[in-house]
Design a protein around this motif. Structure first.
Motif, PDB file in Angstrom:
ATOM      1  N   LEU A   9      45.393  81.739  35.891  1.00  0.00           N
ATOM      2  CA  LEU A   9      45.888  81.951  37.173  1.00  0.00           C
ATOM      3  C   LEU A   9      46.917  80.918  37.097  1.00  0.00           C
ATOM      4  N   LEU A  10      46.751  79.832  36.754  1.00  0.00           N
ATOM      5  CA  LEU A  10      47.761  78.617  36.955  1.00  0.00           C
ATOM      6  C   LEU A  10      48.989  79.015  36.245  1.00  0.00           C
ATOM      7  N   GLU A  46      40.289  63.298  34.128  1.00  0.00           N
ATOM      8  CA  GLU A  46      41.122  63.019  35.461  1.00  0.00           C
ATOM      9  C   GLU A  46      42.066  64.184  35.445  1.00  0.00           C
ATOM     10  N   THR A  47      42.613  64.601  34.496  1.00  0.00           N
ATOM     11  CA  THR A  47      43.509  65.538  34.359  1.00  0.00           C
ATOM     12  C   THR A  47      43.039  66.835  34.455  1.00  0.00           C
ATOM     13  N   ILE A  48      41.623  67.126  33.837  1.00  0.00           N
ATOM     14  CA  ILE A  48      41.053  68.376  34.054  1.00  0.00           C
ATOM     15  C   ILE A  48      40.555  68.546  35.362  1.00  0.00           C
ATOM     16  N   GLU A  49      40.068  67.580  36.053  1.00  0.00           N
ATOM     17  CA  GLU A  49      39.570  67.675  37.590  1.00  0.00           C
ATOM     18  C   GLU A  49      40.673  68.188  38.393  1.00  0.00           C
ATOM     19  N   LEU A  54      43.685  72.255  41.634  1.00  0.00           N
ATOM     20  CA  LEU A  54      44.850  73.001  41.528  1.00  0.00           C
ATOM     21  C   LEU A  54      44.535  74.514  41.574  1.00  0.00           C
ATOM     22  N   SER A  55      43.540  74.986  40.632  1.00  0.00           N
ATOM     23  CA  SER A  55      43.192  76.192  40.255  1.00  0.00           C
ATOM     24  C   SER A  55      42.517  76.800  41.491  1.00  0.00           C
ATOM     25  N   ASP A  56      41.524  75.804  42.094  1.00  0.00           N
ATOM     26  CA  ASP A  56      40.725  76.345  43.303  1.00  0.00           C
ATOM     27  C   ASP A  56      41.775  76.623  44.644  1.00  0.00           C
ATOM     28  N   LYS A  57      42.757  75.668  44.803  1.00  0.00           N
ATOM     29  CA  LYS A  57      43.729  75.947  45.798  1.00  0.00           C
ATOM     30  C   LYS A  57      44.376  77.126  45.688  1.00  0.00           C
ATOM     31  N   LEU A  58      44.715  77.495  44.469  1.00  0.00           N
ATOM     32  CA  LEU A  58      45.662  78.830  43.992  1.00  0.00           C
ATOM     33  C   LEU A  58      44.693  79.925  44.332  1.00  0.00           C
ATOM     34  N   ASN A  59      43.245  80.063  44.040  1.00  0.00           N
ATOM     35  CA  ASN A  59      42.323  80.955  44.226  1.00  0.00           C
ATOM     36  C   ASN A  59      41.969  81.303  45.498  1.00  0.00           C
TER      37      ASN A  59
END
Length: 60
Positions: A9-10, A46-49, A54-59
């Protein structure tokens, strides 16, 4: 709501520049993620989180 990390998705919706700015990584690292040259698990926690957020927001 945590839906997990959806790199497909990202990479479909965002450019390397947008990803790099959103999660504070280099454009080269973001492009490597898009090109599947590095796995997200190779990145720091931290980057993974940030990528998950970001993925959650796009979803949504």
């Amino acid at each position: 709501m945590d839906t997990g990390l959806n790199l497909e998705l990202l990479t479909e919706k965002l450019t390397a520049y947008q990803i790099s700015r959103a999660v504070d990584i280099s454009i080269d690292d973001a492009q490597s993620i898009i090109d599947k040259e590095i796995d997200h698990e190779e990145l720091d926690k931290e980057t993974i989180e940030k990528l998950k957020t970001l993925s959650d927001k796009l979803n949504n």
